[in-house]
Scaffold this motif. Structure first.
Motif, PDB file in Angstrom:
ATOM      1  N   ILE A   1     -72.214  17.223 -20.494  1.00 37.84           N
ATOM      2  CA  ILE A   1     -71.668  16.588 -21.680  1.00 37.84           C
ATOM      3  C   ILE A   1     -71.305  17.690 -22.672  1.00 37.84           C
ATOM      4  CG2 ILE A   1     -72.193  15.134 -23.674  1.00 37.84           C
ATOM      5  CD1 ILE A   1     -73.916  13.414 -21.871  1.00 37.84           C
ATOM      6  N   ILE A   2     -70.068  17.675 -23.140  1.00 38.05           N
ATOM      7  CA  ILE A   2     -69.609  18.699 -24.083  1.00 38.05           C
ATOM      8  C   ILE A   2     -69.149  18.110 -25.409  1.00 38.05           C
ATOM      9  CG2 ILE A   2     -68.969  20.337 -22.262  1.00 38.05           C
ATOM     10  CD1 ILE A   2     -66.034  19.450 -22.701  1.00 38.05           C
ATOM     11  N   ASN A   3     -69.063  16.784 -25.483  1.00 36.44           N
ATOM     12  CA  ASN A   3     -68.667  16.151 -26.734  1.00 36.44           C
ATOM     13  C   ASN A   3     -69.076  14.691 -26.681  1.00 36.44           C
ATOM     14  OD1 ASN A   3     -67.454  15.669 -29.263  1.00 36.44           O
ATOM     15  ND2 ASN A   3     -65.661  16.904 -28.753  1.00 36.44           N
ATOM     16  N   VAL A   4     -69.092  14.064 -27.834  1.00 40.78           N
ATOM     17  CA  VAL A   4     -69.338  12.632 -27.939  1.00 40.78           C
ATOM     18  C   VAL A   4     -68.274  12.061 -28.864  1.00 40.78           C
ATOM     19  CG1 VAL A   4     -71.817  12.807 -27.516  1.00 40.78           C
ATOM     20  CG2 VAL A   4     -70.952  12.952 -29.861  1.00 40.78           C
ATOM     21  N   VAL A   5     -67.907  10.801 -28.617  1.00 50.23           N
ATOM     22  CA  VAL A   5     -66.870  10.158 -29.419  1.00 50.23           C
ATOM     23  C   VAL A   5     -67.366   8.773 -29.825  1.00 50.23           C
ATOM     24  CG1 VAL A   5     -64.433   9.541 -29.578  1.00 50.23           C
ATOM     25  CG2 VAL A   5     -65.150  11.363 -28.009  1.00 50.23           C
ATOM     26  N   VAL A   6     -67.271   8.482 -31.110  1.00 52.91           N
ATOM     27  CA  VAL A   6     -67.670   7.189 -31.654  1.00 52.91           C
ATOM     28  C   VAL A   6     -66.420   6.319 -31.748  1.00 52.91           C
ATOM     29  CG1 VAL A   6     -68.745   6.004 -33.602  1.00 52.91           C
ATOM     30  CG2 VAL A   6     -69.530   8.298 -32.935  1.00 52.91           C
ATOM     31  N   LEU A   7     -66.464   5.142 -31.114  1.00 54.54           N
ATOM     32  CA  LEU A   7     -65.287   4.317 -30.909  1.00 54.54           C
ATOM     33  C   LEU A   7     -65.393   2.979 -31.618  1.00 54.54           C
ATOM     34  CD1 LEU A   7     -65.188   4.817 -27.031  1.00 54.54           C
ATOM     35  CD2 LEU A   7     -63.752   6.040 -28.686  1.00 54.54           C
ATOM     36  N   TRP A   8     -64.386   2.659 -32.434  1.00 52.70           N
ATOM     37  CA  TRP A   8     -64.273   1.299 -32.947  1.00 52.70           C
ATOM     38  C   TRP A   8     -63.641   0.446 -31.860  1.00 52.70           C
ATOM     39  CZ3 TRP A   8     -60.212  -2.129 -34.491  1.00 52.70           C
ATOM     40  CH2 TRP A   8     -60.662  -3.238 -35.207  1.00 52.70           C
ATOM     41  N   MET A   9     -64.242  -0.727 -31.606  1.00 53.34           N
ATOM     42  CA  MET A   9     -63.806  -1.579 -30.506  1.00 53.34           C
ATOM     43  C   MET A   9     -62.960  -2.720 -31.067  1.00 53.34           C
ATOM     44  SD  MET A   9     -65.256   0.232 -28.241  1.00 53.34           S
ATOM     45  CE  MET A   9     -65.048  -0.697 -26.717  1.00 53.34           C
ATOM     46  N   SER A  10     -61.657  -2.635 -30.857  1.00 52.07           N
ATOM     47  CA  SER A  10     -60.759  -3.590 -31.495  1.00 52.07           C
ATOM     48  C   SER A  10     -60.933  -5.006 -30.950  1.00 52.07           C
ATOM     49  CB  SER A  10     -59.302  -3.138 -31.358  1.00 52.07           C
ATOM     50  OG  SER A  10     -58.982  -2.799 -30.032  1.00 52.07           O
ATOM     51  N   TYR A  11     -61.402  -5.159 -29.711  1.00 51.10           N
ATOM     52  CA  TYR A  11     -61.642  -6.482 -29.151  1.00 51.10           C
ATOM     53  C   TYR A  11     -63.091  -6.923 -29.338  1.00 51.10           C
ATOM     54  CZ  TYR A  11     -56.948  -6.522 -27.234  1.00 51.10           C
ATOM     55  OH  TYR A  11     -55.582  -6.531 -27.112  1.00 51.10           O
ATOM     56  N   GLN A  12     -63.871  -6.126 -30.101  1.00 50.89           N
ATOM     57  CA  GLN A  12     -65.253  -6.452 -30.428  1.00 50.89           C
ATOM     58  C   GLN A  12     -66.075  -6.736 -29.180  1.00 50.89           C
ATOM     59  OE1 GLN A  12     -66.259  -6.111 -33.764  1.00 50.89           O
ATOM     60  NE2 GLN A  12     -64.182  -5.282 -33.835  1.00 50.89           N
ATOM     61  N   ARG A  13     -65.848  -5.886 -28.152  1.00 46.09           N
ATOM     62  CA  ARG A  13     -66.532  -6.038 -26.870  1.00 46.09           C
ATOM     63  C   ARG A  13     -67.055  -4.688 -26.415  1.00 46.09           C
ATOM     64  NH1 ARG A  13     -62.104  -8.383 -22.871  1.00 46.09           N
ATOM     65  NH2 ARG A  13     -63.906  -8.711 -21.532  1.00 46.09           N
ATOM     66  N   SER A  14     -68.023  -4.744 -25.498  1.00 45.52           N
ATOM     67  CA  SER A  14     -68.398  -3.552 -24.743  1.00 45.52           C
ATOM     68  C   SER A  14     -68.145  -3.845 -23.269  1.00 45.52           C
ATOM     69  CB  SER A  14     -69.860  -3.167 -24.982  1.00 45.52           C
ATOM     70  OG  SER A  14     -70.728  -4.183 -24.499  1.00 45.52           O
ATOM     71  N   TYR A  15     -68.153  -2.790 -22.462  1.00 47.48           N
ATOM     72  CA  TYR A  15     -67.643  -2.926 -21.098  1.00 47.48           C
ATOM     73  C   TYR A  15     -68.605  -2.379 -20.053  1.00 47.48           C
ATOM     74  CZ  TYR A  15     -63.353  -4.078 -23.570  1.00 47.48           C
ATOM     75  OH  TYR A  15     -62.426  -4.666 -24.403  1.00 47.48           O
ATOM     76  N   GLY A  16     -69.907  -2.535 -20.272  1.00 47.06           N
ATOM     77  CA  GLY A  16     -70.881  -2.129 -19.279  1.00 47.06           C
ATOM     78  C   GLY A  16     -70.813  -0.650 -18.980  1.00 47.06           C
ATOM     79  N   GLY A  17     -70.491  -0.301 -17.746  1.00 43.37           N
ATOM     80  CA  GLY A  17     -70.419   1.093 -17.345  1.00 43.37           C
ATOM     81  C   GLY A  17     -69.078   1.745 -17.601  1.00 43.37           C
ATOM     82  N   ALA A  18     -68.175   1.062 -18.297  1.00 43.31           N
ATOM     83  CA  ALA A  18     -66.866   1.616 -18.656  1.00 43.31           C
ATOM     84  C   ALA A  18     -66.785   1.741 -20.166  1.00 43.31           C
ATOM     85  CB  ALA A  18     -65.737   0.722 -18.148  1.00 43.31           C
ATOM     86  N   ILE A  19     -65.940   2.645 -20.634  1.00 42.26           N
ATOM     87  CA  ILE A  19     -65.758   2.780 -22.078  1.00 42.26           C
ATOM     88  C   ILE A  19     -64.776   1.748 -22.618  1.00 42.26           C
ATOM     89  CG2 ILE A  19     -66.390   5.216 -22.120  1.00 42.26           C
ATOM     90  CD1 ILE A  19     -63.376   5.876 -22.305  1.00 42.26           C
TER      91      ILE A  19
END
Length: 300
Positions: free
Chosen positions: A251-269
């Protein structure tokens, strides 16, 4: 920025108890293509991050900055660069000239995209065939949403509001040297929203064969309160192996993401990534965690 100094570890050895603290940088950008994960109402990219500009020698130089970039910018093959077509410079002051610009998702298929990645291969293997228009953030058609269900993001999200966010990250190696912990604190993010955190690994943008970017922990979700504050923690197994080891993919970076569909996707981003359904808001400006080392836990 490292807060705990340790003596140089032998090659391949872990760095237990090592702790680094980082201030996250505001952004709208994931990789360099598409140039941004946020658009304005005219279909231009709002880029806060690395802006590809023409160099004196005729080449292309990425420089951290902010610009309104045309969606008609040239798109080189993955791994190469071309100057963005800059419409104008972008005022990043939260109270500046661009403060009232309303933020939009990217349309699908994604414009100016050269990243050959299927982000959710089990959930949506044909993501590149989906056609959708760009939507203002507060008007994204959340699947199965009814007005009586009480959507919380109902007012336009503006560029000025986006640029008020901040966050800190503390990264540590566990005492046994086999895991890394990631602790985040955030303020002034988009209120009452679903956010996720993803990891970027050393080979995720490798032109010779990119690996799929993944969540930083599963679930990788936090929600912001009415003031946009939030916290997130994750512990990952062996996130910082010696880069010289075969198959190492740190891991060389992390990214904080706003989710426009207000969902999460399990093992996918996300299903589409890159501004289609995820929108980078905070990250580190370049490869980090270089002094941290973990080792694989012994097999039971």
């Amino acid at each position: 920025m490292s807060e705990t100094a340790t003596a140089a570890a032998p090659a391949g050895a872990a760095t237990p108890h090592r702790r680094d603290v980082h201030e996250l940088s505001l952004t709208t950008q994931g990789p360099l293509y598409p140039p941004s994960e946020v658009m304005d109402g005219d279909g231009n990219f709002l880029v806060v991050g690395m802006v590809n500009r023409s160099a004196a020698d005729g080449g292309t130089v990425p420089e951290w900055g902010a610009a309104v970039v045309s969606a008609a910018s040239p798109v080189p093959e993955f791994g190469r660069l071309a100057p963005y077509t800059v419409v104008r410079e972008l005022d990043t002051d939260p109270d500046g000239a661009d403060r009232d610009t309303v933020l939009h998702t990217l349309p699908l298929p994604l414009p100016c995209n050269n990243y050959p990645m299927v982000f959710a291969p089990e959930q949506l293997p044909d993501a590149d065939r989906v056609v959708r228009p760009s939507h203002a953030f507060h008007e994204v058609p959340i699947p199965d949403l009814r007005a009586e269900d009480g959507p919380k993001v109902t007012e336009p999200v503006t560029f000025g509001e986006w640029m008020r966010a901040s966050g800190t990250l503390e990264v540590a190696v566990t005492p046994d040297g086999h895991a890394g912990t990631f602790d985040f604190r955030f303020s002034r993010l988009v209120p009452n929203s679903v956010y996720t955190v993803m990891s970027l690994r050393a080979r995720d943008l490798d032109p010779a064969g990119p690996t799929r970017p993944g969540p930083l922990g599963v679930p990788n979700v936090f929600t912001t309160d009415a003031e946009g504050a939030g916290r997130y923690h994750a512990t990952l197994p062996n996130p910082f192996p010696d880069p010289d080891l075969p198959g190492a993919n740190r891991i060389i970076n992390v990214v904080v993401l706003w989710m426009s569909y207000q969902r999460s996707y399990g093992g996918a981003i996300g299903e589409f990534g890159l501004g289609g359904d995820i929108h980078a808001h905070l990250k580190l400006r370049g490869p980090s965690f270089l002094d941290l080392r973990t080792t694989a836990a012994p097999q039971a």
